[in-house]
Enzyme design. Structure first.
Site: not given
Length: 225
Positions: A17, A19, A112-113, A144, A169
């Site tokens: 991931d 962020d 990643t989003s 996600k 995270d």
């Protein structure tokens, strides 16, 4: 001298991931979502509990359940443009530069989003090299906690899901990794509450190396804090 205790995990690939895991972007995320919360008359403290790990439109769908999804997608495009232009306070997570350097030549991908433009902006602001393989928002149909992104990352690397370790995270991200059938290393203070297989406060507590036996196996040492 006594060696630092460690949990040792083995894998064939790592899925990362961005962020909260590689990049600390909390300042800009909070600025943007605070403005959004005020515009919609919502409690920011409740909003911020939802947004970490999800694509913006998916967060909006949770927070404004009666609003048409087309409006969420439209407002998310505006949000992404604002976030991409604002990198003030974006810094690497502790240990991220050395961690990423240690992955050179080893199988890994960014999952990643963020969309590609936002990922490039934040990784650049944090001084981190972008992995060659990237699964960004444009690459998936579901955010996600859906496992699609992690499964796509494994497929791009040619590795079975069970042979991947996810670094995450957020609650949504950890749930996505578990749903993909992968083990999860939680990174940062948020992650501990969501039951990852191992947990670190930052990436200084991670060491990665190839076993060197020709099997393609990676050894991930999770050092005790």
């Amino acid at each position: 001298m006594t060696a630092t205790p460690a949990t040792v995990l083995t894998a064939r690939a790592l899925l990362l991931d961005m962020d909260g895991t590689l990049v600390n972007s909390d300042a800009v995320v909070e600025r943007c979502w605070r403005r959004w919360s005020e515009r919609h008359g919502l409690d920011f403290d409740e909003v911020i509990k939802v947004v970490h790990g999800r694509q913006g439109y998916a967060s909006m769908a949770v927070l404004l359940p009666d609003r048409p999804m087309a409006e969420n997608h439209a407002e998310n495009r505006e949000m992404l443009a604002q976030e991409t232009a604002d990198v003030e306070g974006v810094v690497p997570i502790g240990g991220a530069p050395a961690f990423m350097a240690s992955l050179t030549g080893l199988p890994h991908a960014l999952v990643t989003s963020a969309d590609a433009a936002l990922a490039k902006a934040r990784m650049g602001a944090a001084g981190l090299d972008m992995p060659l393989i990237q699964v960004t928002a444009e690459c998936v149909g579901a955010s996600k906690p859906d496992p699609e992104g992690f499964l796509k990352g494994a497929a791009e690397l040619g590795v079975e899901p069970a042979d991947c370790i996810v670094f995450e995270d957020s609650e949504a991200g950890i749930a996505a990794g578990r749903a993909a059938g992968m083990r999860v290393v939680g990174v940062g203070p948020r992650a501990a509450a969501f039951g990852p297989d191992a947990h670190v406060l930052d990436l200084d507590q991670i060491e990665v190396e190839a076993t060197g036996d020709g099997s393609g196996t990676l050894q991930v040492r999770v050092l005790a804090g």
